[in-house]
Design an enzyme around this catalytic site. Structure first.
Site, short mmCIF file in Angstrom:
data_model
loop_
_atom_site.label_atom_id
_atom_site.label_comp_id
_atom_site.label_asym_id
_atom_site.label_seq_id
_atom_site.Cartn_x
_atom_site.Cartn_y
_atom_site.Cartn_z
N GLY A 53 10.28 40.17 83.02
CA GLY A 53 10.68 40.06 82.04
C GLY A 53 10.35 42.01 81.94
O GLY A 53 10.47 42.20 83.02
N CYS A 80 9.52 36.74 88.91
CA CYS A 80 8.94 38.21 88.68
C CYS A 80 8.12 38.59 88.32
O CYS A 80 7.10 38.08 88.48
CB CYS A 80 10.01 38.96 88.47
SG CYS A 80 11.34 39.98 88.23
N TYR A 81 8.23 39.18 86.79
CA TYR A 81 7.36 39.12 85.89
C TYR A 81 5.87 38.39 85.63
O TYR A 81 4.75 38.74 85.70
CB TYR A 81 7.39 39.77 84.40
CG TYR A 81 6.24 40.91 83.50
CD1 TYR A 81 6.11 41.54 83.82
CD2 TYR A 81 6.04 39.39 82.94
CE1 TYR A 81 5.17 41.98 82.99
CE2 TYR A 81 5.40 39.67 81.85
CZ TYR A 81 4.79 40.89 81.60
OH TYR A 81 3.14 42.06 80.77
N HIS A 167 14.51 35.88 91.47
CA HIS A 167 14.71 34.89 90.84
C HIS A 167 15.59 33.96 90.75
O HIS A 167 16.67 33.97 91.77
CB HIS A 167 15.74 35.92 89.41
CG HIS A 167 15.04 36.95 89.07
ND1 HIS A 167 14.83 37.07 88.05
CD2 HIS A 167 14.88 37.91 89.49
CE1 HIS A 167 14.15 37.57 86.46
NE2 HIS A 167 13.93 38.46 88.27
N GLU A 169 17.08 31.21 89.28
CA GLU A 169 17.81 30.65 88.44
C GLU A 169 19.32 31.66 88.66
O GLU A 169 19.80 30.49 88.20
CB GLU A 169 17.24 30.83 86.81
CG GLU A 169 17.21 32.05 86.65
CD GLU A 169 16.10 33.03 86.94
OE1 GLU A 169 15.49 33.03 87.98
OE2 GLU A 169 14.79 34.23 86.71
N LYS A 367 27.97 27.51 76.90
CA LYS A 367 29.57 26.70 76.80
C LYS A 367 29.17 25.19 77.53
O LYS A 367 29.88 24.10 76.81
CB LYS A 367 30.65 28.08 77.15
CG LYS A 367 32.21 27.33 76.59
CD LYS A 367 31.66 27.75 74.87
CE LYS A 367 33.34 27.55 74.74
NZ LYS A 367 33.63 28.08 73.92
#
Ligand code: XMP
Length: 511
Positions: A53, A80-81, A167, A169, A367
């Site tokens: 965030g 992270c946050y 991160h 991800e 997608k």
């Protein structure tokens, strides 16, 4: 169903976390940080992930979660946050540091780390932060560190609480997916049995709940993959209480109108209203040469035709749209808000027509996930794997004035290119490919006769996100066949050109 709850603190990658979790066959639910502990417990999570965030945990108004969350006995991973918040709420210290880290940073893992077992000793990780945990909360150990971030990862194995400053991800982080797998499988003990079929089933129940037993839904079918998948899903949920309106503006690709009609009317037994409005669109476009004017006219006509059809039906209760997650981001939407694609042809319709609600069952999907869902729902491969096609259709591939003759001409040339690309087995290698009718005529000779006819250009690009693109190197023999066939089979075309421009500076479409 085994659920991973992702608490959103406004990070730009929150949906990416959800997508990675889904790709590991674990069902995930994203909830805003304002969700109460009771709401979270009601989802019976087997694991909790706290997202990144933009805020700083030391700010008074920084988004927080209930500290009780860490005492539920459910494994938590803070990213992270999320990690900083965990550190802060559990008695550690978080501070703004002088040296912010951004981009790929080598992170050194501690051998004792459970979470980072699959990491290399020095593992490249994606960082983006100004604050960091500078003092560990009690019970925690350092899991990894970087030059500027001594606590790049922390863990308390006893309580199953884990934090990473980077991160996992983001694909740039090496072994990031392996980290998530280890958290979900080895720490939370997920079975990994979730499949797209489960998403379909869950969405069907949601749609039924929202629409009620008697409610009706109207959906504008564009022929593109997103609205097609949304239609298939709604059809499974409420059958004939869904009505789809498909407007043919006379600027579709060859065979597209018939294919959409056959798929939905015949194979899915849907209420489909296929409107041939080509005359009206082409009339409105007469004499118009400016690209933006063409777009505006087509958008306005589309609303007009759609409105007429909706009024003929008598008003239906709900309006459905195949908005997908990248559209939500593009339109500046946030979780839970009802933003309608600003670039979508039907933008503004629900309000004008007085629908009670907007249903967007794909708004959390990317997608490739939409395609996987379409396959699960039984849509044919040509619909699921269709390349993107702009709303204004062939109008922006005809430079200058649009006429029916020109539309027929570019449509035929396009069909030849598509056939040859398919026959050469190149379909999956090229992201988007089409022909453009340039507004230029040149002299040629056919038989013994002089010709003065149109030049057609071939545009083939490869791209991941359509924001940037490279021109695709079509093999010469394929190019030769396409060129020969176009000048032989399409009347009034005597020259074929190849567009060898990247985006930027050119755009993919010519107008
Ligand atoms: P450009 O030409 O901007 O195209 O490089 C990027 C991608 O967007 C598609 N495109 C559109 N799609 N309505 C749409 O639904 C539009 O007006 C439109 N203009 C461009 C284009 O086909 C490419 O995939």
């Amino acid at each position: 169903m085994e659920t991973a709850v992702i608490i959103d603190f406004g990070g730009q990658y929150t949906q990416l976390i959800a997508r990675r979790v889904r790709s590991l066959n674990v069902f995930s639910q994203v909830v805003p940080y304002t969700a109460s502990l009771k709401d979270i417990k009601a989802l019976s999570p087997k694991g909790i992930i706290l997202s990144g965030g933009p805020a700083s945990v030391t700010d008074e108004n920084a988004p927080k979660c209930d500290p009780e969350l860490f005492r539920l006995g459910i494994p938590v991973l803070g990213i992270c946050y999320g990690m900083q918040l965990m550190g802060h709420l559990l008695g550690g210290r978080v501070a703004v540091t002088e040296k912010r880290e951004y981009g790929l940073v080598p992170v050194r893992r501690e051998r004792s780390s459970t979470l980072l077992t699959d990491f290399e000793e020095e593992n490249a990780c994606w960082m983006s932060h100004t604050c960091q945990v500078v003092e560990l909360p009690e019970g925690f150990r350092v899991g990894a560190s970087s030059v500027n971030c001594p606590v790049a990862a922390m863990e308390d194995r006893e309580r199953n609480l884990y934090g990473v400053q980077f991160h996992p991800e983001v694909t740039h982080t090496r072994n990031g997916l392996a980290l998530l797998r280890r958290f979900l499988y080895d720490i939370c003990h997920f079975g990994g049995s979730w499949r797209m079929e489960d998403y379909a089933r869950e969405q069907v129940l949601r749609i039924r709940e929202e629409v009620g037993e008697k409610g009706t839904v109207l959906l504008a079918l564009s022929g593109g993959v997103d609205s097609a998948v949304a239609a298939a899903l709604l059809s499974r949920a409420i059958g004939k209480r869904l009505t789809c309106v498909f407007v043919d503006h006379g600027l579709l690709r060859k065979g597209e109108f018939e294919q959409v009609r056959d798929t939905f009317e015949r194979d899915f037994d849907m209420n489909l209203i296929a409107v041939d409005a080509s005359e009206r669109f082409l009339k409105a476009l007469r004499g118009v040469t400016d690209p933006e004017s063409k777009r505006r006219i087509i958008g306005a006509k589309f609303i007009e035709v759609f409105k007429e059809e909706a009024e003929k039906l008598g008003r239906l209760d709900h309006f459905a749209q195949g908005t997908i997650y990248p559209d939500v981001i593009e339109s500046g939407g946030t979780l839970g808000s009802n933003v309608i694609k600003s670039h979508h042809n039907v933008g503004g319709l629900p309000k004008e027509l007085g629908f009670t609600s907007l249903i967007e069952p794909l708004r959390m999907l990317f997608k490739d996930e939409v395609r996987a869902l379409g396959t699960t729902l039984g849509l044919p491969a040509p619909v699921v794997w269709r390349q993107p096609f702009p709303g204004p259709g062939l109008a922006i591939r005809i430079i200058g004035e649009v006429t029916r003759e020109k539309a027929d001409l570019v449509r035929e040339a396009d069909a030849i290119l598509r056939r040859e690309i398919a026959d050469a087995g190149l379909e999956s290698e090229v992201s988007q490919y089409f022909t453009v009718l340039t507004n230029m005529r040149s002299v040629g000779v056919m038989g013994d006769e002089r010709t003065y006819d149109w030049a057609v250009a071939i545009r083939c690009v490869t791209t991941d996100d359509f924001m940037t693109a490279d021109w695709y190197r079509i093999p010469y023999d394929v190019l030769a066949r396409v060129s020969r066939r176009i000048v032989n089979e399409v009347r009034h075309v005597n020259r074929v050109l190849l567009d060898v421009t990247t985006k930027p500076p050119a755009s993919i479409e010519w107008e």
